[in-house]
Design an enzyme around this catalytic site. Sequence first.
Site, PDB file in Angstrom:
ATOM      1  N   LYS A 192       7.976  -8.817  -5.748  1.00  0.00           N
ATOM      2  CA  LYS A 192       8.989  -7.784  -5.522  1.00  0.00           C
ATOM      3  C   LYS A 192       8.883  -7.299  -4.080  1.00  0.00           C
ATOM      4  CE  LYS A 192       9.501  -3.351  -5.617  1.00  0.00           C
ATOM      5  NZ  LYS A 192      10.419  -3.208  -4.479  1.00  0.00           N
ATOM      6  N   GLU A 268      -3.969  -2.847  -1.530  1.00  0.00           N
ATOM      7  CA  GLU A 268      -4.121  -2.797  -0.065  1.00  0.00           C
ATOM      8  C   GLU A 268      -3.280  -1.622   0.390  1.00  0.00           C
ATOM      9  OE1 GLU A 268      -5.868  -4.666   1.905  1.00  0.00           O
ATOM     10  OE2 GLU A 268      -6.217  -6.540   0.828  1.00  0.00           O
ATOM     11  N   CYS A 303      -0.424  -0.886   8.784  1.00  0.00           N
ATOM     12  CA  CYS A 303      -1.412  -0.184   7.953  1.00  0.00           C
ATOM     13  C   CYS A 303      -2.679   0.123   8.731  1.00  0.00           C
ATOM     14  CB  CYS A 303      -1.725  -1.010   6.720  1.00  0.00           C
ATOM     15  SG  CYS A 303      -2.147  -2.713   7.103  1.00  0.00           S
ATOM     16  N   GLU A 402      -1.160   9.504   7.092  1.00  0.00           N
ATOM     17  CA  GLU A 402      -0.613   8.294   7.687  1.00  0.00           C
ATOM     18  C   GLU A 402       0.841   8.554   8.098  1.00  0.00           C
ATOM     19  OE1 GLU A 402       0.088   4.919   5.097  1.00  0.00           O
ATOM     20  OE2 GLU A 402      -0.933   3.641   6.541  1.00  0.00           O
TER      21      GLU A 402
HETATM   22  P1  NAP Z   1       5.290   2.062  -0.599  1.00  0.00           P
HETATM   23  O1  NAP Z   1       6.327   3.088  -0.574  1.00  0.00           O
HETATM   24  O2  NAP Z   1       4.008   2.359  -1.266  1.00  0.00           O
HETATM   25  O3  NAP Z   1       5.967   0.776  -1.249  1.00  0.00           O
HETATM   26  C1  NAP Z   1       5.290  -0.434  -1.417  1.00  0.00           C
HETATM   27  C2  NAP Z   1       5.949  -1.209  -2.524  1.00  0.00           C
HETATM   28  O4  NAP Z   1       5.814  -0.475  -3.749  1.00  0.00           O
HETATM   29  C3  NAP Z   1       7.442  -1.416  -2.313  1.00  0.00           C
HETATM   30  O5  NAP Z   1       7.805  -2.673  -2.812  1.00  0.00           O
HETATM   31  C4  NAP Z   1       8.022  -0.298  -3.133  1.00  0.00           C
HETATM   32  O6  NAP Z   1       9.352  -0.524  -3.557  1.00  0.00           O
HETATM   33  C5  NAP Z   1       7.093  -0.242  -4.318  1.00  0.00           C
HETATM   34  N1  NAP Z   1       7.119   1.049  -4.985  1.00  0.00           N
HETATM   35  C6  NAP Z   1       7.491   2.252  -4.479  1.00  0.00           C
HETATM   36  N2  NAP Z   1       7.432   3.208  -5.419  1.00  0.00           N
HETATM   37  C7  NAP Z   1       7.017   2.605  -6.555  1.00  0.00           C
HETATM   38  C8  NAP Z   1       6.773   3.055  -7.883  1.00  0.00           C
HETATM   39  N3  NAP Z   1       6.947   4.326  -8.224  1.00  0.00           N
HETATM   40  N4  NAP Z   1       6.364   2.151  -8.800  1.00  0.00           N
HETATM   41  C9  NAP Z   1       6.191   0.861  -8.465  1.00  0.00           C
HETATM   42  N5  NAP Z   1       6.423   0.373  -7.238  1.00  0.00           N
HETATM   43  C10 NAP Z   1       6.820   1.236  -6.282  1.00  0.00           C
HETATM   44  O7  NAP Z   1       4.915   1.562   0.858  1.00  0.00           O
HETATM   45  P2  NAP Z   1       5.930   1.171   2.037  1.00  0.00           P
HETATM   46  O8  NAP Z   1       6.520   2.422   2.537  1.00  0.00           O
HETATM   47  O9  NAP Z   1       6.805   0.048   1.625  1.00  0.00           O
HETATM   48  O10 NAP Z   1       4.924   0.563   3.114  1.00  0.00           O
HETATM   49  C11 NAP Z   1       4.136   1.347   3.896  1.00  0.00           C
HETATM   50  C12 NAP Z   1       2.748   1.516   3.311  1.00  0.00           C
HETATM   51  O11 NAP Z   1       2.143   0.251   3.094  1.00  0.00           O
HETATM   52  C13 NAP Z   1       1.810   2.249   4.221  1.00  0.00           C
HETATM   53  O12 NAP Z   1       1.042   3.184   3.512  1.00  0.00           O
HETATM   54  C14 NAP Z   1       0.928   1.152   4.780  1.00  0.00           C
HETATM   55  O13 NAP Z   1      -0.296   1.582   5.250  1.00  0.00           O
HETATM   56  C15 NAP Z   1       0.824   0.244   3.619  1.00  0.00           C
HETATM   57  N6  NAP Z   1       0.428  -1.103   4.045  1.00  0.00           N
HETATM   58  C16 NAP Z   1      -0.849  -1.535   3.799  1.00  0.00           C
HETATM   59  C17 NAP Z   1      -1.251  -2.798   4.209  1.00  0.00           C
HETATM   60  C18 NAP Z   1      -2.648  -3.291   3.941  1.00  0.00           C
HETATM   61  O14 NAP Z   1      -2.864  -4.499   4.005  1.00  0.00           O
HETATM   62  N7  NAP Z   1      -3.613  -2.447   3.631  1.00  0.00           N
HETATM   63  C19 NAP Z   1      -0.348  -3.622   4.866  1.00  0.00           C
HETATM   64  C20 NAP Z   1       0.936  -3.161   5.112  1.00  0.00           C
HETATM   65  C21 NAP Z   1       1.307  -1.906   4.683  1.00  0.00           C
HETATM   66  P3  NAP Z   1      10.629   0.105  -2.767  1.00  0.00           P
HETATM   67  O15 NAP Z   1      10.225   0.384  -1.386  1.00  0.00           O
HETATM   68  O16 NAP Z   1      11.615  -0.947  -2.863  1.00  0.00           O
HETATM   69  O17 NAP Z   1      11.042   1.326  -3.519  1.00  0.00           O
END
Ligand code: NAP
Length: 499
Positions: A192, A268, A303, A402
């Site tokens: 997804k 992650e 991240c 963050e």
């Molecule tokens: P996010 O809001 O946590 O979303 C990540 C994924 O989870 C998306 O596909 C999102 O879908 C889905 N999601 C959101 N709410 C959900 C829920 N209630 N139930 C199930 N799935 C849900 O993160 P983001 O804003 O896309 O990305 C930024 C974050 O990713 C930052 O915190 C960053 O640090 C982290 N990150 C970590 C790494 C690592 O390797 N440690 C690498 C890259 C990014 P939708 O967005 O489609 O709603």
Amino acid sequence: MSAALSLDSLRSQAETLSYRHQAFIDGKYVDAASGATFDCVNPANGRVLAQVASCHAEDVDRAVAAARRAFEDGRWRNMAPAKRKRILLKFADLIRKHATELALLETLDMGKPIRDASSIDIPASAACIRWYAEAVDKVYDEIAPTAADALALITREPVGVVAAVVPWNFPLMMAAWKIGPALAAGNTMIVKPAETTPLTMIRAAELAAEAGVPDGVLNVLPGFGETAGQALGRHMDVDCVAFTGSAEVGKFFMRYSGESNMKRVSLECGGKTPNIVMGDAPDLDAAAKAAALGIFFNQGEVCNAGSRLLVEESIKDELIEKVMAVGKGMKVGDPLDPTTDMGAIVDDTQLDKIMGYIDTGRKEGAKLSLGGRRILSESGGYYVEPTVFDNVSNDMSIAQEEIFGPVLSTITFKDPDEAVRIGNDSMYGLAAALWTRDINTAHKAARALRAGSVWINCFDPGDNTVPFGGYKQSGFGRDKSLHAMEKYTELKATWIQFS
Ligand code: NAP
Ligand code: MG
């Protein structure tokens, strides 16, 4: 791609690009069962690129059923390893073959500079798949040292149906970090992508099929987190969720698992990486450049971005001057322009979040030394200047939370122990960097820093051979390297007793 990197040619290629916009289930593109779609927006100008299928629980059921069938009948896991390897190698080759198209899709969808999409995201995605493909027929299992009247085999088996839920900052690459090891281990998958950036993953599914990945083995469900993401997290027939995203949503997945089938979860999550520069750093220009790129690369939407610059008091003024000089020299603007250093923020929500933190930083008493404004709003896109805060204390929100934008918080320290203490004073533990000439300081600090990656005299190097992931609320489980295979395999002990 470099020969083709002229703005005019990229613009004309972008205009004729077609967008795959459906879910990919059981080897076919299909609409969401409800027919629902959402707008996929180009953050460089706010225009809609495509209407993408918005998957819900019904689509999740269909995709999980397809993945389950493909797992149970062994069409993938029981294929000879050498053949699975050839298919995955071909998949990697096809990603490279279509690199320009995929880089354009990534840039239009996400807002990152085309230079980075074409030199980093797409080739690194292909390289990751290739690395795991090569491992398929080279990793051996174990025999335990039992007494002579028995033979105990310790074998790795695929865990089953794996759901990968990934973020928008490196859309294809974050997916590739899951797909490589999960498919290499013989699992079937549902990916997804983030709702903001589904296009490259939707297109890649077709390339996987063209390479010979059998139907049902790699399914893609575009849609929202609360619907498609949650339905995957709660599904009784998903065996494993590999998640990359925020800590907040990571915790949801642990809850979904606990409230459903105890599926395995790996997370992650975010970071607040301390980039520590000691007074004896070997090359202050190099450290300053790395510090600036460490926070401004990918618009700070990384991240492990070096969002906290910890600098020894004696060199603070000199270092900050140098960091700001790099920031000032960065070109912010049209992501399709190959000379752009920083593109657009992924969407208006993220833009508002970043601007909110810049406001908070000012109110909390930090000194805004560079940037701080939204720019180029006449384009309809979401652009933020490289921003540097000075006089930050580590308890401020801009040092603890963050931001996920091009906003640097500068904090001073007196000695290495204080630097490590501040560095560790965070809910996150994804990465830390340290610049020093002194091997003793380097070793001591590297041991004391509570982070999954510690970089000495460099920032954010990486390789498929080296694991990546976090301590504390940066999550658990590792992407990359053979260690990633642990997330996607069960360990079986088979004890054969001789009569
Ligand atoms: P996010 O809001 O946590 O979303 C990540 C994924 O989870 C998306 O596909 C999102 O879908 C889905 N999601 C959101 N709410 C959900 C829920 N209630 N139930 C199930 N799935 C849900 O993160 P983001 O804003 O896309 O990305 C930024 C974050 O990713 C930052 O915190 C960053 O640090 C982290 N990150 C970590 C790494 C690592 O390797 N440690 C690498 C890259 C990014 P939708 O967005 O489609 O709603
Ligand atoms: Mg988009």
